[in-house]
Design a protein around this motif. Structure first.
Motif, short mmCIF file in Angstrom:
data_model
loop_
_atom_site.label_atom_id
_atom_site.label_comp_id
_atom_site.label_asym_id
_atom_site.label_seq_id
_atom_site.Cartn_x
_atom_site.Cartn_y
_atom_site.Cartn_z
N MET A 1 1.17 -1.25 0.07
CA MET A 1 0.11 -0.40 0.06
C MET A 1 0.25 1.68 0.03
O MET A 1 1.92 1.51 0.79
CB MET A 1 -1.10 0.03 0.70
CG MET A 1 -1.66 1.62 1.05
SD MET A 1 -3.42 1.01 3.06
CE MET A 1 -3.55 0.05 2.75
N LYS A 2 0.62 2.13 -0.60
CA LYS A 2 1.37 4.01 -0.51
C LYS A 2 0.35 5.05 0.50
O LYS A 2 -0.87 4.88 0.49
CB LYS A 2 1.24 3.76 -2.44
CG LYS A 2 2.07 3.22 -3.09
CD LYS A 2 3.61 3.38 -3.06
CE LYS A 2 4.30 2.34 -4.32
NZ LYS A 2 5.48 2.86 -3.42
N PRO A 3 1.27 5.11 0.24
CA PRO A 3 0.90 6.37 1.56
C PRO A 3 -0.40 7.58 1.77
O PRO A 3 -1.63 6.74 2.58
CB PRO A 3 1.79 7.35 1.76
CG PRO A 3 3.02 6.79 1.54
CD PRO A 3 2.51 5.81 0.63
N PRO A 4 -0.58 7.87 0.39
CA PRO A 4 -2.29 7.99 -0.50
C PRO A 4 -2.90 6.86 -0.18
O PRO A 4 -4.15 7.87 0.45
CB PRO A 4 -2.08 8.73 -1.56
CG PRO A 4 -0.81 9.08 -1.92
CD PRO A 4 0.01 7.56 -1.25
N GLU A 5 -3.37 5.52 -0.48
CA GLU A 5 -4.29 5.09 -0.04
C GLU A 5 -4.92 4.77 1.66
O GLU A 5 -5.83 4.23 1.72
CB GLU A 5 -3.86 3.29 -0.60
CG GLU A 5 -3.64 3.69 -1.85
CD GLU A 5 -2.71 2.07 -2.07
OE1 GLU A 5 -3.41 0.86 -2.95
OE2 GLU A 5 -1.69 1.89 -2.31
N LEU A 6 -4.32 4.70 2.15
CA LEU A 6 -4.17 5.00 3.73
C LEU A 6 -6.27 5.58 3.76
O LEU A 6 -6.45 5.57 4.42
CB LEU A 6 -3.39 5.31 4.47
CG LEU A 6 -3.20 5.04 5.50
CD1 LEU A 6 -3.86 3.81 6.51
CD2 LEU A 6 -2.55 5.93 6.71
N LEU A 7 -5.94 6.83 3.61
CA LEU A 7 -6.96 7.89 3.51
C LEU A 7 -8.92 7.05 2.94
O LEU A 7 -9.38 7.16 3.14
CB LEU A 7 -6.46 9.05 2.26
CG LEU A 7 -5.54 9.93 3.01
CD1 LEU A 7 -5.37 11.25 2.43
CD2 LEU A 7 -6.04 11.02 3.89
N SER A 8 -8.40 6.35 2.07
CA SER A 8 -9.27 5.45 1.16
C SER A 8 -9.66 4.68 2.16
O SER A 8 -11.14 4.47 1.76
CB SER A 8 -8.67 4.85 -0.44
OG SER A 8 -9.07 5.80 -1.15
N VAL A 9 -8.66 3.89 2.31
CA VAL A 9 -9.60 3.24 3.56
C VAL A 9 -9.89 4.18 5.10
O VAL A 9 -10.87 3.22 5.43
CB VAL A 9 -7.55 2.38 4.71
CG1 VAL A 9 -8.42 1.87 5.69
CG2 VAL A 9 -6.56 1.96 3.25
#
Length: 349
Positions: free
Chosen positions: A45-53
């Motif tokens: 996972m890339k850092p920006p994807e954490l916002l989608s989570v």
């Protein structure tokens, strides 16, 4: 008159409860799938994807903490629990609503920042920054949700008696400053920021791929870019679109007399707003090849089927795995740098 008694017909109460039950089940299952898939590929996972989570967590939280009480109240033809549960329901609903819109706003800003640095192989938005942004969205939402508790604003029952939210009709005078501030900082400004960021991203990508040196880019990368941008825009537009009718009816309750709005009319925007927690998993499934593939894999595993094969074509996940290898010749390094640039753009998802 009992403000917690339903003003709707018994048949409409039952239908409302059934609708909320379907919304709750779909929302819980869909957002749980997003979290499970994110956990399975957490190492990639890339850092920006954490916002989608984080957005999936807000939707799941709303479905779990709110909808069971609303369903039970609808089938009982009155709001259950009185003032205590009414304040709880209004606070939780406002909390998760603000958290969602601010998470979408931060996500749009992060994607825009990343799109401005496509030529750099280094991460511009690291894990620490993203985690701090996630924490900030929760704290910001909590502060706004607590304002009515301390006296700025008020929670109360909806006109149809089966739900609780901000008491719009009671804030014409004493809470008017709260209403203006709330709509400005939690709807108008975030909506403008989201629109500007995604317009800027689309503008940037359009002119990036129009340049002569980019004419030989892999078509699949361009298609993937377009799909990821569509996902982001649809998620943001879906949330704002779901809540906009409710906001307009709420403003009408403040400007005019709320009693002029029939209960059935005030019910529809409220139910439409609650459905916002269902759309994100559907959008991911329709437009994200990797999410759709992993859902099918999980379904095949649950059914004990071994006939499902994973495609090796370019998709949302494999594109993240491109890395620089210093042992390669300079020409290969340039090619890899180009792949990293393409990968950077894909992290807009």
């Amino acid at each position: 008159m009992d403000t917690y008694s339903s003003t709707l017909s018994p048949a409409l109460d039952i239908g409302t409860g059934c609708y909320l039950l379907v919304v709750a089940v779909l929302s819980i299952l869909g957002n749980l799938l997003i979290l499970i898939m994110a956990f399975k590929r957490s190492s990639k996972m890339k850092p920006p994807e954490l916002l989608s989570v984080n957005l999936a967590v807000t939707d799941l939280g709303a479905a779990v903490t709110m909808y069971p009480l609303a369903v039970a109240s609808a089938w009982s033809h009155r709001w259950l629990g009185g003032d205590v549960t009414c304040i709880y329901y209004g606070l939780v609903g406002f909390f998760f609503g603000v958290a969602s819109i601010m998470n979408l706003t931060v996500l749009a800003i992060v994607r825009f920042i990343v799109s401005l640095n496509l030529q750099s192989p280094e991460e511009k938005i690291g894990w620490k920054k993203v985690k701090m942004l996630c924490i900030w969205t929760w704290l910001y939402a909590l502060i706004w949700a607590l304002f009515p508790i301390v006296g700025w604003g008020r929670y109360g029952p909806e006109p149809f008696g089966l739900s609780c939210s901000l008491a719009w009709g009671q804030m014409k005078h004493e809470g008017f400053s709260f209403v203006i501030s709330m709509f400005s900082f939690n709807l108008v400004v975030p909506s403008v920021v989201i629109f500007c960021c995604y317009f800027g991203i689309a503008f940037k990508l359009y002119f990036t791929y129009r340049k002569p040196e980019n004419s030989n880019r892999v078509p699949n990368i361009i298609k993937l870019h377009r799909r990821l941008l569509i996902i982001a825009v649809l998620i943001s537009a879906g949330f704002i679109g779901c809540w906009a009718p409710y906001g307009l009816v709420s403003l009408w309750s403040i400007v005019c007399d709320s009693s002029t709005i029939p209960p059935e009319v005030s019910l529809l925007p409220c139910m439409f707003a609650k459905s916002s927690t269902v759309y994100n998993p559907m959008i991911y499934y329709i437009f994200s090849q990797s999410f759709k593939r992993e859902v099918k894999q999980m379904r095949a595993m649950c059914l004990g089927s071994s006939s499902y094969h994973v495609s090796n074509s370019i998709n949302d996940n494999t594109i993240y795995m491109v890395k620089i290898k210093n042992s390669k010749p300079k020409i290969a390094a340039r090619s890899t740098l180009q792949d990293i640039t393409e990968t950077k753009t894909v992290t807009l998802s």
